[in-house]
Write a protein that holds these residues in place. Structure first.
Motif, PDB file in Angstrom:
ATOM      1  N   ASP A   8       0.821  -1.217   0.000  1.00 26.11           N
ATOM      2  CA  ASP A   8       0.000   0.000   0.000  1.00 26.11           C
ATOM      3  C   ASP A   8       0.852   1.262   0.000  1.00 26.11           C
ATOM      4  O   ASP A   8       0.308   2.364  -0.035  1.00 26.11           O
ATOM      5  N   MET A   9       2.166   1.094   0.041  1.00 25.44           N
ATOM      6  CA  MET A   9       3.070   2.246   0.010  1.00 25.44           C
ATOM      7  C   MET A   9       4.464   1.748  -0.392  1.00 25.44           C
ATOM      8  O   MET A   9       4.730   0.544  -0.369  1.00 25.44           O
ATOM      9  N   TRP A  42      -4.340  -0.885   1.545  1.00 25.35           N
ATOM     10  CA  TRP A  42      -3.869  -2.237   1.874  1.00 25.35           C
ATOM     11  C   TRP A  42      -4.934  -3.304   1.650  1.00 25.35           C
ATOM     12  O   TRP A  42      -4.619  -4.435   1.270  1.00 25.35           O
ATOM     13  N   CYS A  65       2.000  -4.451   3.970  1.00 30.37           N
ATOM     14  CA  CYS A  65       1.521  -3.157   4.432  1.00 30.37           C
ATOM     15  C   CYS A  65       2.434  -2.746   5.581  1.00 30.37           C
ATOM     16  O   CYS A  65       3.376  -3.475   5.905  1.00 30.37           O
ATOM     17  N   TRP A  66       2.163  -1.606   6.163  1.00 32.31           N
ATOM     18  CA  TRP A  66       3.124  -1.080   7.140  1.00 32.31           C
ATOM     19  C   TRP A  66       3.386  -2.087   8.261  1.00 32.31           C
ATOM     20  O   TRP A  66       4.515  -2.378   8.618  1.00 32.31           O
ATOM     21  N   THR A  67       2.300  -2.649   8.830  1.00 30.90           N
ATOM     22  CA  THR A  67       2.456  -3.661   9.885  1.00 30.90           C
ATOM     23  C   THR A  67       2.461  -5.085   9.344  1.00 30.90           C
ATOM     24  O   THR A  67       2.926  -5.997  10.030  1.00 30.90           O
ATOM     25  N   GLY A  68       1.883  -5.289   8.187  1.00 31.91           N
ATOM     26  CA  GLY A  68       1.679  -6.633   7.643  1.00 31.91           C
ATOM     27  C   GLY A  68       0.362  -7.249   8.080  1.00 31.91           C
ATOM     28  O   GLY A  68      -0.088  -8.240   7.505  1.00 31.91           O
ATOM     29  N   THR A  69      -0.278  -6.657   9.071  1.00 25.99           N
ATOM     30  CA  THR A  69      -1.499  -7.262   9.623  1.00 25.99           C
ATOM     31  C   THR A  69      -2.692  -7.092   8.693  1.00 25.99           C
ATOM     32  O   THR A  69      -3.398  -8.059   8.401  1.00 25.99           O
ATOM     33  N   GLY A  70      -2.930  -5.871   8.243  1.00 23.13           N
ATOM     34  CA  GLY A  70      -4.081  -5.635   7.367  1.00 23.13           C
ATOM     35  C   GLY A  70      -3.958  -6.439   6.086  1.00 23.13           C
ATOM     36  O   GLY A  70      -4.932  -7.046   5.624  1.00 23.13           O
TER      37      GLY A  70
HETATM   38  O1  LIG Z   1      -2.764  -2.839   8.411  1.00 17.86           O
HETATM   39  C1  LIG Z   1      -2.613  -1.743   7.898  1.00 17.86           C
HETATM   40  C2  LIG Z   1      -1.326  -1.303   7.384  1.00 17.86           C
HETATM   41  O2  LIG Z   1      -0.280  -1.487   8.290  1.00 17.86           O
HETATM   42  C3  LIG Z   1      -1.247   0.101   6.766  1.00 17.86           C
HETATM   43  O3  LIG Z   1      -0.094   0.074   5.989  1.00 17.86           O
HETATM   44  C4  LIG Z   1      -1.239   1.204   7.801  1.00 17.86           C
HETATM   45  O4  LIG Z   1      -2.529   1.304   8.345  1.00 17.86           O
HETATM   46  C5  LIG Z   1      -0.808   2.546   7.214  1.00 17.86           C
HETATM   47  O5  LIG Z   1      -1.717   2.941   6.262  1.00 17.86           O
HETATM   48  P1  LIG Z   1      -2.085   4.503   6.122  1.00 17.86           P
HETATM   49  O6  LIG Z   1      -0.806   5.213   5.809  1.00 17.86           O
HETATM   50  O7  LIG Z   1      -3.074   4.523   4.999  1.00 17.86           O
HETATM   51  O8  LIG Z   1      -2.682   4.896   7.430  1.00 17.86           O
END
Ligand SMILES: O=C[C@H](O)[C@H](O)[C@H](O)COP(=O)(O)O
Length: 145
Positions: A8-9, A42, A65-70
């Motif tokens: 997602d990033m 994500w 994703c940032w945490t991998g959880t989502g």
């Molecule tokens: O589980 C969710 C992910 O770790 C996302 O990468 C995290 O929420 C960051 O997303 P955003 O920058 O859209 O808040």
């Protein structure tokens, strides 16, 4: 192998993950921030990679994703997908061996490039167990609704 990858990033290993897989000789499909897709959140990015695996367009997936959880939660909603959030090589090996995981979920925040290398080595080297009890558990998971 054909691997479908999503993130997602591009932060952390988001900028490197597709290239790391190509370097290993894999054909890579990309989703989310790795692509021109309009949906790079994500949930949608991970779903797209998971559907590639479930519908046969890819052999395996890597969702980030940032945490991998989502990313792991979203991928596991797709029938036929067994996504495992892996933080080290041992876990990655176990996910393939004991869970027949077909999607590797990664945290962009936690996973350094050297760690990614170790995780990918372990993931691709491992074979699914022939232990009957583990296979029965994998089969049981497939039937959970
Ligand atoms: O589980 C969710 C992910 O770790 C996302 O990468 C995290 O929420 C960051 O997303 P955003 O920058 O859209 O808040």
């Amino acid at each position: 192998m054909k691997i479908s990858v999503s993130a997602d990033m591009l932060d952390g290993i988001g900028a490197d993950i597709a290239e790391e897989l190509r370097k290993r000789g894999h054909e890579v499909l990309v989703h989310g921030a790795l692509s021109d897709d309009e949906s790079n959140d994500w949930a949608r990015a991970s779903e797209a990679a998971a559907r590639d695996v479930a519908e046969g367009r890819a052999d395996q997936g890597v969702v980030c994703c940032w945490t991998g959880t989502g990313a792991s939660i979203a991928a596991n909603k797709v029938a036929g997908v067994r996504a495992a959030l892996c933080t080290d090589a041992y876990t990655a090996q176990g996910a393939r061996r004991w869970n027949d995981a077909n999607v590797l979920a990664l945290s962009l925040r936690m996973t350094s490039l050297p760690l990614l290398d170790e995780i990918l080595d372990a993931w691709f080297a491992a074979d699914v167990t022939d232990d009957e009890d583990d296979l029965a558990s994998i089969d049981h998971v497939a039937k959970i609704r």
